[in-house]
Design an enzyme around this catalytic site. Structure first.
Site, PDB file in Angstrom:
ATOM      1  N   HIS A   1       0.837  -1.202   0.000  1.00  0.00           N
ATOM      2  CA  HIS A   1       0.000   0.000   0.000  1.00  0.00           C
ATOM      3  C   HIS A   1       0.875   1.258   0.000  1.00  0.00           C
ATOM      4  O   HIS A   1       0.652   2.184  -0.786  1.00  0.00           O
ATOM      5  CB  HIS A   1      -0.931  -0.028   1.209  1.00  0.00           C
ATOM      6  CG  HIS A   1      -1.646   1.262   1.471  1.00  0.00           C
ATOM      7  ND1 HIS A   1      -2.938   1.500   1.044  1.00  0.00           N
ATOM      8  CD2 HIS A   1      -1.235   2.403   2.082  1.00  0.00           C
ATOM      9  CE1 HIS A   1      -3.288   2.726   1.397  1.00  0.00           C
ATOM     10  NE2 HIS A   1      -2.273   3.303   2.032  1.00  0.00           N
ATOM     11  N   GLU A   2       1.885   1.288   0.872  1.00  0.00           N
ATOM     12  CA  GLU A   2       2.746   2.476   0.961  1.00  0.00           C
ATOM     13  C   GLU A   2       3.536   2.683  -0.333  1.00  0.00           C
ATOM     14  O   GLU A   2       3.693   3.812  -0.795  1.00  0.00           O
ATOM     15  CB  GLU A   2       3.716   2.356   2.152  1.00  0.00           C
ATOM     16  CG  GLU A   2       3.052   2.282   3.523  1.00  0.00           C
ATOM     17  CD  GLU A   2       2.096   3.437   3.799  1.00  0.00           C
ATOM     18  OE1 GLU A   2       2.274   4.525   3.246  1.00  0.00           O
ATOM     19  OE2 GLU A   2       1.130   3.221   4.565  1.00  0.00           O
TER      20      GLU A   2
ATOM     21  N   HIS B   1       1.553   4.485  -2.895  1.00  0.00           N
ATOM     22  CA  HIS B   1       1.582   5.959  -2.821  1.00  0.00           C
ATOM     23  C   HIS B   1       2.758   6.502  -3.631  1.00  0.00           C
ATOM     24  O   HIS B   1       2.649   7.516  -4.311  1.00  0.00           O
ATOM     25  CB  HIS B   1       1.722   6.424  -1.369  1.00  0.00           C
ATOM     26  CG  HIS B   1       0.449   6.341  -0.587  1.00  0.00           C
ATOM     27  ND1 HIS B   1      -0.721   6.912  -1.019  1.00  0.00           N
ATOM     28  CD2 HIS B   1       0.168   5.763   0.610  1.00  0.00           C
ATOM     29  CE1 HIS B   1      -1.667   6.682  -0.118  1.00  0.00           C
ATOM     30  NE2 HIS B   1      -1.164   5.982   0.871  1.00  0.00           N
TER      31      HIS B   1
ATOM     32  N   GLU C   1      -5.842   7.100  -1.090  1.00  0.00           N
ATOM     33  CA  GLU C   1      -5.821   5.879  -0.282  1.00  0.00           C
ATOM     34  C   GLU C   1      -6.438   4.714  -1.054  1.00  0.00           C
ATOM     35  O   GLU C   1      -5.924   3.604  -1.037  1.00  0.00           O
ATOM     36  CB  GLU C   1      -6.561   6.093   1.039  1.00  0.00           C
ATOM     37  CG  GLU C   1      -5.877   7.052   2.005  1.00  0.00           C
ATOM     38  CD  GLU C   1      -4.426   6.687   2.267  1.00  0.00           C
ATOM     39  OE1 GLU C   1      -4.109   5.492   2.384  1.00  0.00           O
ATOM     40  OE2 GLU C   1      -3.589   7.612   2.330  1.00  0.00           O
TER      41      GLU C   1
ATOM     42  N   ASP D   1      -4.572   1.286  -2.068  1.00  0.00           N
ATOM     43  CA  ASP D   1      -5.185  -0.016  -1.754  1.00  0.00           C
ATOM     44  C   ASP D   1      -5.297  -0.863  -3.018  1.00  0.00           C
ATOM     45  O   ASP D   1      -5.034  -2.066  -3.008  1.00  0.00           O
ATOM     46  CB  ASP D   1      -6.600   0.184  -1.176  1.00  0.00           C
ATOM     47  CG  ASP D   1      -6.565   0.626   0.282  1.00  0.00           C
ATOM     48  OD1 ASP D   1      -5.474   0.601   0.884  1.00  0.00           O
ATOM     49  OD2 ASP D   1      -7.634   0.997   0.815  1.00  0.00           O
TER      50      ASP D   1
HETATM   51 ZN   LIG Z   1      -2.074   5.290   2.609  1.00  0.00          ZN
END
Ligand SMILES: [Zn+2]
Length: 419
Positions: free
Chosen positions: A274-275, A278, A355, A359
């Site tokens: 997930h990170e 980003h 977000e 995801d």
């Molecule tokens: Zn996040």
């Protein structure tokens, strides 16, 4: 009474009532039925504890919100900021030092007023629910270090901007914008290397099963494994977290040790994916660009008002014969607050979209189910509210709710199995 002051007082009152309303709605929504897919987050005992925790923190924020509102209202109503400025001018300091002294006094007063609340929140509420790991000694050192940072960085920036304000007239906004953008680039470059080490220890992962797993994922997604760090978050709180920070060479993913200790490796990888999402979706640059546009607009409009003496007069300095930077800045900030509120809502909207994208990135790497189970654990361990009021979420949440995220991730997972 001064008409600008009346407008300011109306704005801050509406703002306060609006936030109060959202808090009340959210509190009323707290005990609503939990959605089916989140049925396994809490057992009965933990759920009871969650409800108590949420009630207690909301009551605390009611008290804090009401007191802050009353203090700010009275300070403005009695023109205390103007009086403070008048008092400081007696010492005939240069205008940069007058501004620094002015903000310095406000800073000290606000630190003194907020101290009891900070102590209560850490050592009474967080302690009671088993989150707190901060010792009184650490609390004092943290406080002193953050003061030092605020004084050097904040003070330096204010001094520089004040100098530019005096020298540049109509081009103030453009020069100030350049300084602010450079400052935030620099801050983001130095954040992990200079600021975080003042408070925490960050260690790169070096060996072990988790390291091997992470290395494999890192290679697959093209993120350097030596840019993944573990931070000793357990020093302050049992709550777990992970974040992505920095640009270019300074990019890094930071995992809390509390996260690593409480999760399966596959769940940690899901959070990591997930990170990295980003990073891959360039969210830092997007945030930076949007922040820059916002700052440009604010500074440009401020520049239009800043040369007038109306704003200092509204704050109680009736002798104003020339523009006074710090009084104009505060009055403008208050007048601009409704628009700022709207910008804040738009920013949260943007952030929630990011977000979802991160995801989706993790789900596309086949970590969807693990990500859901990681998010559930995070929610459970921080006693998160599973049923926040939609209006509260819309205004205040930078992340979608657990329910929204789980639903969306399940959708992506389903699509993949069909393929
Ligand atoms: Zn996040």
């Amino acid at each position: 009474m001064n008409s600008i002051l009346i407008i300011i007082l109306i704005f801050i009152s509406i703002n306060y009532l609006f936030e109060l309303l959202l808090d009340v709605l959210n509190l009323g929504h707290m005990s609503k039925a939990i959605p089916n897919i989140l049925g396994d987050v809490y057992d009965t005992a933990t759920y009871t504890k969650q409800q108590q925790y949420k009630t207690e923190t909301t009551k605390f924020s009611f008290i804090l919100g009401a007191l802050s509102f009353v203090v700010i209202f009275l300070v403005l109503y009695f023109g205390l900021l103007g009086k403070l400025h008048a008092y400081i001018t007696q010492f005939e300091l240069s205008s940069v030092f007058t501004t620094l002294t002015f903000f310095g006094v406000l800073f000290i007063v606000s630190q003194i007023l907020s101290m009891p609340f900070s102590i209560w929140s850490t050592f009474v509420i967080e302690e009671k629910y088993g989150f707190n790991r901060v010792t009184p000694r650490l609390f004092v050192f943290d406080f002193l270090k953050s003061i030092l940072l605020a004084v050097t960085l904040g003070g330096g920036l204010i001094a520089l901007i004040t100098l530019v304000f005096q020298a540049s007239g109509q081009w103030f906004w453009l020069i100030a914008l350049t300084i602010m953008l450079l400052f935030s680039l620099l801050a983001s470059a130095l954040y992990s290397r200079v600021i975080v080490p003042l408070f925490n220890k960050q260690t790169p992962l070096t060996s072990g099963e988790l390291y091997d797993d992470i290395k494999e994922l890192a290679q697959k997604v093209g993120f350097p494994v030596n840019k993944i760090f573990v931070i000793d978050g357990s020093k302050r709180s049992s709550k777990a977290n992970a974040y992505f920070t920095g640009f270019g060479r300074n990019r890094r993913v930071v995992l809390y040790d509390t996260l690593i200790n409480s999760m399966q490796n596959s769940e940690i990888l899901a959070v990591l994916a997930h990170e990295v999402g980003h990073y891959k979706k360039k969210h830092m640059w997007l945030n930076f660009a949007l922040g820059g546009v916002q700052m440009a607009i604010i500074l440009y409009i401020f520049n239009l008002f800043a040369q007038s003496t109306d704003l200092p007069i509204a704050l109680g300095y009736s002798n104003a014969t020339e523009p006074i930077f710090h009084l104009s800045l505060i009055a403008f900030g208050l007048l601009f607050s409704p628009i700022e509120h709207i910008i804040g809502i738009a920013t949260n909207l943007m952030s929630r979209r990011m977000e979802y994208q991160a995801d989706e990135f993790a789900s596309n790497l086949n970590y969807g189910n693990e990500l859901i189970s990681a998010l559930k654990k995070l929610s459970k361990e921080s006693l998160s509210n599973l049923t926040p009021h939609p209006a509260y979420v819309f205004v205040n949440y930078s992340h979608p709710t657990l329910f929204q995220r789980a639903k969306k991730i399940l959708g992506t997972v389903e699509q993949q199995t069909k393929k």
